[in-house]
Design a protein around this motif. Structure first.
Motif, mmCIF file in Angstrom:
data_model
loop_
_atom_site.group_PDB
_atom_site.id
_atom_site.type_symbol
_atom_site.label_atom_id
_atom_site.label_comp_id
_atom_site.label_asym_id
_atom_site.label_seq_id
_atom_site.Cartn_x
_atom_site.Cartn_y
_atom_site.Cartn_z
ATOM 1 N N TYR A 1 0.362 -1.222 -0.133
ATOM 2 C CA TYR A 1 0.278 0.106 -0.034
ATOM 3 C C TYR A 1 0.755 1.471 0.151
ATOM 4 O O TYR A 1 0.927 2.917 -0.297
ATOM 5 N N ASP A 2 2.374 1.432 0.514
ATOM 6 C CA ASP A 2 2.908 2.522 0.103
ATOM 7 C C ASP A 2 4.297 2.078 -0.577
ATOM 8 O O ASP A 2 4.892 1.773 -0.570
ATOM 9 N N ALA A 3 4.136 2.613 -1.393
ATOM 10 C CA ALA A 3 4.601 2.160 -2.587
ATOM 11 C C ALA A 3 6.424 2.823 -2.220
ATOM 12 O O ALA A 3 6.708 3.756 -1.520
ATOM 13 N N PRO A 4 7.431 2.243 -2.324
ATOM 14 C CA PRO A 4 8.487 2.501 -1.589
ATOM 15 C C PRO A 4 8.782 3.779 -2.753
ATOM 16 O O PRO A 4 8.443 3.910 -4.041
ATOM 17 N N GLY A 5 9.842 5.051 -1.733
ATOM 18 C CA GLY A 5 10.588 5.965 -2.345
ATOM 19 C C GLY A 5 9.345 7.159 -1.937
ATOM 20 O O GLY A 5 7.767 6.852 -1.194
ATOM 21 N N ARG A 6 9.180 8.140 -2.961
ATOM 22 C CA ARG A 6 8.294 9.234 -2.453
ATOM 23 C C ARG A 6 7.037 9.559 -3.298
ATOM 24 O O ARG A 6 7.269 9.099 -4.685
ATOM 25 N N ASP A 7 6.363 9.340 -2.961
ATOM 26 C CA ASP A 7 5.058 9.339 -3.912
ATOM 27 C C ASP A 7 4.929 10.229 -4.740
ATOM 28 O O ASP A 7 5.097 11.305 -4.408
ATOM 29 N N SER A 8 4.867 9.404 -6.307
ATOM 30 C CA SER A 8 4.637 10.916 -7.170
ATOM 31 C C SER A 8 3.363 9.842 -8.048
ATOM 32 O O SER A 8 4.103 8.548 -8.429
ATOM 33 N N ASN A 9 2.476 10.778 -8.388
ATOM 34 C CA ASN A 9 1.663 9.477 -9.393
ATOM 35 C C ASN A 9 1.673 10.413 -10.555
ATOM 36 O O ASN A 9 1.378 10.510 -12.066
ATOM 37 N N ASN A 10 3.115 10.673 -11.028
ATOM 38 C CA ASN A 10 3.676 11.553 -12.365
ATOM 39 C C ASN A 10 3.755 9.844 -13.152
ATOM 40 O O ASN A 10 4.116 9.071 -13.701
ATOM 41 N N CYS A 11 2.457 9.934 -14.788
ATOM 42 C CA CYS A 11 2.991 9.411 -15.421
ATOM 43 C C CYS A 11 3.747 8.777 -16.060
ATOM 44 O O CYS A 11 4.296 7.126 -16.391
ATOM 45 N N SER A 12 4.324 9.060 -16.667
ATOM 46 C CA SER A 12 6.064 9.171 -16.790
ATOM 47 C C SER A 12 6.732 8.348 -15.755
ATOM 48 O O SER A 12 7.949 7.800 -16.585
ATOM 49 N N THR A 13 7.345 8.953 -14.560
ATOM 50 C CA THR A 13 8.933 8.877 -13.411
ATOM 51 C C THR A 13 7.690 8.669 -12.680
ATOM 52 O O THR A 13 8.346 8.465 -11.945
ATOM 53 N N GLY A 14 6.394 8.363 -12.655
ATOM 54 C CA GLY A 14 6.264 8.381 -11.163
ATOM 55 C C GLY A 14 6.091 6.714 -10.330
ATOM 56 O O GLY A 14 6.563 5.579 -11.173
ATOM 57 N N GLY B 1 0.737 -0.418 -18.311
ATOM 58 C CA GLY B 1 1.687 -1.258 -17.895
ATOM 59 C C GLY B 1 1.425 -2.645 -18.503
ATOM 60 O O GLY B 1 0.084 -2.522 -19.852
ATOM 61 N N THR B 2 1.434 -3.306 -19.388
ATOM 62 C CA THR B 2 0.646 -4.581 -20.364
ATOM 63 C C THR B 2 0.596 -6.095 -19.453
ATOM 64 O O THR B 2 1.153 -6.553 -18.650
ATOM 65 N N ASP B 3 -0.691 -6.118 -19.000
ATOM 66 C CA ASP B 3 -1.053 -7.116 -18.577
ATOM 67 C C ASP B 3 -0.819 -8.685 -19.405
ATOM 68 O O ASP B 3 -0.526 -8.243 -20.318
ATOM 69 N N SER B 4 -0.756 -9.659 -18.205
ATOM 70 C CA SER B 4 -0.255 -10.480 -18.667
ATOM 71 C C SER B 4 -0.286 -11.179 -18.298
ATOM 72 O O SER B 4 -0.901 -11.638 -16.304
ATOM 73 N N ASP B 5 -0.772 -12.762 -18.496
ATOM 74 C CA ASP B 5 -1.511 -14.194 -17.778
ATOM 75 C C ASP B 5 -0.542 -15.077 -17.459
ATOM 76 O O ASP B 5 -0.407 -15.199 -16.654
ATOM 77 N N THR B 6 1.026 -14.127 -18.401
ATOM 78 C CA THR B 6 2.442 -15.360 -18.036
ATOM 79 C C THR B 6 2.791 -15.041 -16.988
ATOM 80 O O THR B 6 3.106 -16.054 -16.519
ATOM 81 N N LYS B 7 2.731 -13.513 -17.306
ATOM 82 C CA LYS B 7 3.433 -13.026 -15.169
ATOM 83 C C LYS B 7 2.098 -12.504 -14.292
ATOM 84 O O LYS B 7 2.662 -11.738 -13.259
ATOM 85 N N ASN B 8 1.138 -13.025 -14.049
ATOM 86 C CA ASN B 8 0.413 -12.668 -13.203
ATOM 87 C C ASN B 8 0.395 -11.044 -13.346
ATOM 88 O O ASN B 8 0.793 -10.696 -11.928
ATOM 89 N N ARG C 1 -4.019 -0.882 -13.711
ATOM 90 C CA ARG C 1 -5.422 -0.231 -13.706
ATOM 91 C C ARG C 1 -4.665 0.564 -13.939
ATOM 92 O O ARG C 1 -6.355 1.164 -14.519
ATOM 93 N N ASP C 2 -3.852 0.863 -15.152
ATOM 94 C CA ASP C 2 -4.119 2.051 -16.270
ATOM 95 C C ASP C 2 -4.937 3.492 -15.694
ATOM 96 O O ASP C 2 -5.346 4.468 -16.501
ATOM 97 N N ASN C 3 -4.322 3.702 -14.417
ATOM 98 C CA ASN C 3 -4.441 4.323 -13.373
ATOM 99 C C ASN C 3 -3.368 5.386 -12.922
ATOM 100 O O ASN C 3 -2.892 4.090 -11.907
ATOM 101 N N CYS C 4 -2.524 6.802 -12.910
ATOM 102 C CA CYS C 4 -1.763 6.753 -12.509
ATOM 103 C C CYS C 4 -1.788 7.397 -10.960
ATOM 104 O O CYS C 4 -1.228 7.846 -9.935
ATOM 105 N N ASN C 5 -3.252 7.028 -10.809
ATOM 106 C CA ASN C 5 -3.097 7.903 -8.691
ATOM 107 C C ASN C 5 -3.355 7.073 -8.131
ATOM 108 O O ASN C 5 -3.242 5.918 -8.664
ATOM 109 N N PHE C 6 -2.728 7.220 -6.908
ATOM 110 C CA PHE C 6 -2.355 5.741 -5.721
ATOM 111 C C PHE C 6 -3.824 5.164 -5.557
ATOM 112 O O PHE C 6 -4.569 6.748 -4.851
ATOM 113 N N LEU C 7 -4.309 4.400 -5.086
ATOM 114 C CA LEU C 7 -5.484 4.324 -5.137
ATOM 115 C C LEU C 7 -5.631 3.790 -2.992
ATOM 116 O O LEU C 7 -6.517 4.655 -2.501
#
Length: 165
Positions: free
Chosen positions: A41-54, A108-115, A119-125
């Motif tokens: 629930y708490d992503a490592p590092g400083r929270d950033s919801n920037n889609c390209s660098t977050g 990202g790319t959804d993947s059955d093989t990588k399970n 969410r295709d949303n850059c906001n923290f949930l």
């Protein structure tokens, strides 16, 4: 005296009979092969919801298929939190018995093989201090509930207050 004893026994039996369906209905409501296994629930590092660098892709929920024989299609399952934020699995994704999937933030790319499903949303949930996560079946019935607090690490699904129905 004997009449009172018989009457009391009948009332008690009737009360118990009335309670048994309620308990059974609640147990049935939470019967599901899919359970919330854990949450980052708490992503490592400083929270950033920037889609390209977050770092929202480092926030994830793990759902596991605890069935020993049934493959489960996640399409139609819904994940919600206490505030009403939600994610619906809209595509087919098959989870084999014993497998788990990470529902990640970001793109990202959804993947059955990588399970993995994004969410295709850059906001923290998920809240960083505490939250309650609900997993619903396609029918709308609740499959699982999982709560956590910041006080206890929950990466393995063993949060401070945890209920898996």
């Amino acid at each position: 005296m004997r009449t009172r004893t018989i009457l009391a026994a009948a009332v008690t039996a009737g009360t118990l009979a009335a309670l048994v369906p309620a308990v059974s209905a609640q147990a049935a409501e939470y019967s599901s092969a899919l359970k919330i296994r854990g949450i980052q629930y708490d992503a490592p590092g400083r929270d950033s919801n920037n889609c390209s660098t977050g770092n929202t892709d480092e926030e994830y929920l793990t759902v596991k298929n605890y069935s020993s024989s049934a493959t489960v299609n996640l399409k139609g399952y819904v994940v919600k939190d206490a505030a009403g934020n939600r994610f619906a699995f809209t595509a087919n994704h098959y989870l084999q018995p014993g497998d788990s999937i990470k529902l990640r933030g970001g793109h990202g790319t959804d993947s059955d093989t990588k399970n993995v499903v994004y969410r295709d949303n850059c906001n923290f949930l998920w809240n960083n201090d505490k939250d309650t996560i609900y997993l619903y079946k396609p029918s709308g019935a609740r499959a699982d509930v999982h709560s956590y607090t910041k006080r206890d690490n929950d990466r393995d699904g063993n949060g401070y207050i945890s209920y898996h129905g």
